[in-house]
Design an enzyme around this catalytic site. Structure first.
Site, PDB file in Angstrom:
ATOM      1  N   TYR A  40       0.684  -0.920   0.039  1.00 44.98           N
ATOM      2  CA  TYR A  40      -0.084   0.239   0.188  1.00 44.98           C
ATOM      3  C   TYR A  40       0.906   1.294   0.223  1.00 44.98           C
ATOM      4  O   TYR A  40       1.932   1.115   0.532  1.00 44.98           O
ATOM      5  CB  TYR A  40      -0.815   0.096   1.079  1.00 44.98           C
ATOM      6  CG  TYR A  40      -1.859  -1.157   1.198  1.00 44.98           C
ATOM      7  CD1 TYR A  40      -2.226  -1.818   0.204  1.00 44.98           C
ATOM      8  CD2 TYR A  40      -2.656  -1.366   2.462  1.00 44.98           C
ATOM      9  CE1 TYR A  40      -3.350  -2.672   0.198  1.00 44.98           C
ATOM     10  CE2 TYR A  40      -3.589  -2.371   2.486  1.00 44.98           C
ATOM     11  CZ  TYR A  40      -4.015  -2.956   1.379  1.00 44.98           C
ATOM     12  OH  TYR A  40      -4.941  -3.875   1.529  1.00 44.98           O
ATOM     13  N   SER A  54     -13.384  -4.309   1.265  1.00 46.99           N
ATOM     14  CA  SER A  54     -14.183  -3.902   0.251  1.00 46.99           C
ATOM     15  C   SER A  54     -15.748  -4.213   0.669  1.00 46.99           C
ATOM     16  O   SER A  54     -16.697  -4.514  -0.224  1.00 46.99           O
ATOM     17  CB  SER A  54     -14.393  -4.416  -1.054  1.00 46.99           C
ATOM     18  OG  SER A  54     -12.876  -3.709  -1.629  1.00 46.99           O
ATOM     19  N   LEU A 105     -18.165  -2.324   1.462  1.00 47.80           N
ATOM     20  CA  LEU A 105     -18.946  -1.205   0.400  1.00 47.80           C
ATOM     21  C   LEU A 105     -18.769  -1.397  -1.053  1.00 47.80           C
ATOM     22  O   LEU A 105     -19.238  -0.394  -1.547  1.00 47.80           O
ATOM     23  CB  LEU A 105     -18.620   0.187   1.079  1.00 47.80           C
ATOM     24  CG  LEU A 105     -19.089   0.467   2.558  1.00 47.80           C
ATOM     25  CD1 LEU A 105     -18.438   1.964   3.006  1.00 47.80           C
ATOM     26  CD2 LEU A 105     -20.508   0.134   2.873  1.00 47.80           C
ATOM     27  N   GLY A 157     -17.268   1.631  -2.745  1.00 44.22           N
ATOM     28  CA  GLY A 157     -18.066   2.709  -2.961  1.00 44.22           C
ATOM     29  C   GLY A 157     -19.300   2.569  -3.756  1.00 44.22           C
ATOM     30  O   GLY A 157     -20.223   3.560  -3.648  1.00 44.22           O
ATOM     31  N   LEU A 189     -21.693   0.976  -2.954  1.00 43.55           N
ATOM     32  CA  LEU A 189     -22.743   0.882  -2.032  1.00 43.55           C
ATOM     33  C   LEU A 189     -22.919   2.059  -0.848  1.00 43.55           C
ATOM     34  O   LEU A 189     -23.138   2.059   0.153  1.00 43.55           O
ATOM     35  CB  LEU A 189     -22.665  -0.274  -1.148  1.00 43.55           C
ATOM     36  CG  LEU A 189     -23.022  -1.897  -1.814  1.00 43.55           C
ATOM     37  CD1 LEU A 189     -22.484  -2.804  -1.179  1.00 43.55           C
ATOM     38  CD2 LEU A 189     -24.358  -1.735  -2.446  1.00 43.55           C
ATOM     39  N   THR A 190     -22.681   3.152  -1.491  1.00 38.63           N
ATOM     40  CA  THR A 190     -22.680   4.540  -0.679  1.00 38.63           C
ATOM     41  C   THR A 190     -23.331   5.703  -1.488  1.00 38.63           C
ATOM     42  O   THR A 190     -23.320   6.762  -0.953  1.00 38.63           O
ATOM     43  CB  THR A 190     -20.929   5.050  -0.496  1.00 38.63           C
ATOM     44  OG1 THR A 190     -20.621   5.455  -1.752  1.00 38.63           O
ATOM     45  CG2 THR A 190     -20.269   3.902   0.179  1.00 38.63           C
ATOM     46  N   LYS A 236     -22.100   6.981  -4.024  1.00 40.73           N
ATOM     47  CA  LYS A 236     -21.273   8.115  -4.711  1.00 40.73           C
ATOM     48  C   LYS A 236     -21.244   7.966  -6.051  1.00 40.73           C
ATOM     49  O   LYS A 236     -20.926   8.971  -6.900  1.00 40.73           O
ATOM     50  CB  LYS A 236     -19.819   7.432  -3.964  1.00 40.73           C
ATOM     51  CG  LYS A 236     -18.494   8.238  -4.618  1.00 40.73           C
ATOM     52  CD  LYS A 236     -17.324   7.580  -4.282  1.00 40.73           C
ATOM     53  CE  LYS A 236     -16.925   7.504  -2.806  1.00 40.73           C
ATOM     54  NZ  LYS A 236     -15.748   6.982  -2.507  1.00 40.73           N
TER      55      LYS A 236
END
Length: 347
Positions: A53, A236, A238, A241, A243-244, A246
């Site tokens: 990362y 993950s 969400l 993203g 499921l937001t 967005k």
């Protein structure tokens, strides 16, 4: 914030885990530190990172930057004992780490020391194998997955070598527990079997993708998880993203993950938008935030140890943290079941 045991280790981790894969790319060091402060203030005691990362995109010169952000926070605050720290060693890769080499026993010895230095700590609570050296069906590879080129004897020898290295690290006090990521039911069972037979560190968890939109874990991996006591750390939850609220088919906020990676690692398909709308409709019907619906549902799963979430903005982090106050009714769960049957594998 509810606490769950990490496998059979006795280590207690919060039901939400703060992910760090945007620190050093989409987020600055100061923003990463602010996220840690807020998460810990709200009862989160679990932070996940990796030697590879940040992502988006992965670059060789940036690998390790997310660990460095955490290390600088530890050095600044002295709060190392206030949270459970997890990191990972990368498997075979296109060349951004070790010239593409994955991990074996000698590699593990070196990579743990490198992570400890970046994290500015004497120990790692959970050291995870980021993906199998033999290959994996995760990240949409399930559609064409073919394990016929694997050699069982080579795989078992490799697992034994790695477990022995992990055992040395545990004995030296460098790591407390070990875990898997992007693993299969067969692979998980073999890691556990070998550890039990040889008296070596037993895998405590498996970090695989899991959300309302990605439920590959629900069958063989669920059975393995329950029977072998290897809890899921879902990444993950969400769906990056989706499921937001967005994103829509035609709307992508500037600076968001999709603005950098248009297909969201293969998650953007013609089937995904009807599925997303189905879960948004359930949230609307029951007066719920879609983020809260997705994360509260994760907590209902019998194999779930912790759901790992990331945020690039503080308001996203605040919304996510409030999800622990939401409990889903049986009616909501029934609606989710019907939506899943209608949209079983949208990506």
């Amino acid at each position: 914030m509810k606490m769950n045991e990490l496998g059979r280790t006795g280590i207690q981790v919060s039901e939400l885990c703060l992910g760090s894969m945007t620190w050093g790319s989409q987020n600055t060091t100061d923003e990463g530190h602010t996220q840690i402060d807020m998460a810990l203030d709200h009862g989160v005691n679990f932070i996940d990172t990796a030697e590879m990362y940040p992502v988006l995109p992965i670059k060789a010169e940036r690998c390790g930057a997310s660990e460095t952000v955490i290390g600088e926070w530890i050095a600044k605050t002295g709060r190392r004992n206030d949270f459970v720290l997890a990191t990972k060693v990368a498997g075979p890769n296109p060349g951004f780490l070790r010239g593409g080499k994955g991990y074996d026993g000698p590699t593990i010895d070196e990579t743990i020391d490198n992570s400890l230095a970046r994290l500015q700590t004497d120990f790692i609570d959970l050291y995870q194998l980021h993906w199998p050296v033999r290959g994996s069906y995760m990240f949409r590879q399930n559609w064409t997955y073919d394990p016929s080129s694997q050699n069982r004897d080579d795989t078992i020898a490799h697992m034994t070598d790695v477990l022995q290295a992990l055992g040395r690290a545990v004995d030296a006090g460098k790591i407390r527990a070990v875990g898997l990521s992007n693993e299969s039911a067969w692979g998980t069972t073999q890691w556990v079997r070998l550890a039990d037979e040889m008296g070596l560190p037993r895998m405590a968890s498996v970090q695989n993708e899991y959300s309302l939109l990605c439920r590959l874990f629900d069958t063989d991996m669920a059975e393995t998880s329950i029977n072998e006591n290897v809890g899921l750390l879902s990444f993950s939850p969400l769906a990056t993203g989706l499921l937001t609220r967005k994103y829509t088919e035609n709307e992508t906020p500037a600076g968001s993950r999709r603005s950098i990676e248009n297909k969201l690692s293969g998650r953007i398909t013609p089937q995904v938008w009807p599925a997303v709308r189905a879960y948004e409709a359930i949230a609307d019907k029951h007066g719920l935030d879609i983020t809260h619906l997705a994360l509260a549902w994760c907590r209902t799963r019998p194999f779930m140890t912790s759901a790992i979430f990331g945020a690039t903005k503080m308001d996203q982090l605040e919304t996510t943290l409030k999800s622990v106050d939401v409990t889903l009714s049986q009616e909501v769960l029934n609606d989710i079941d019907q939506a899943h049957r209608a949209h079983p594998m949208p990506f």
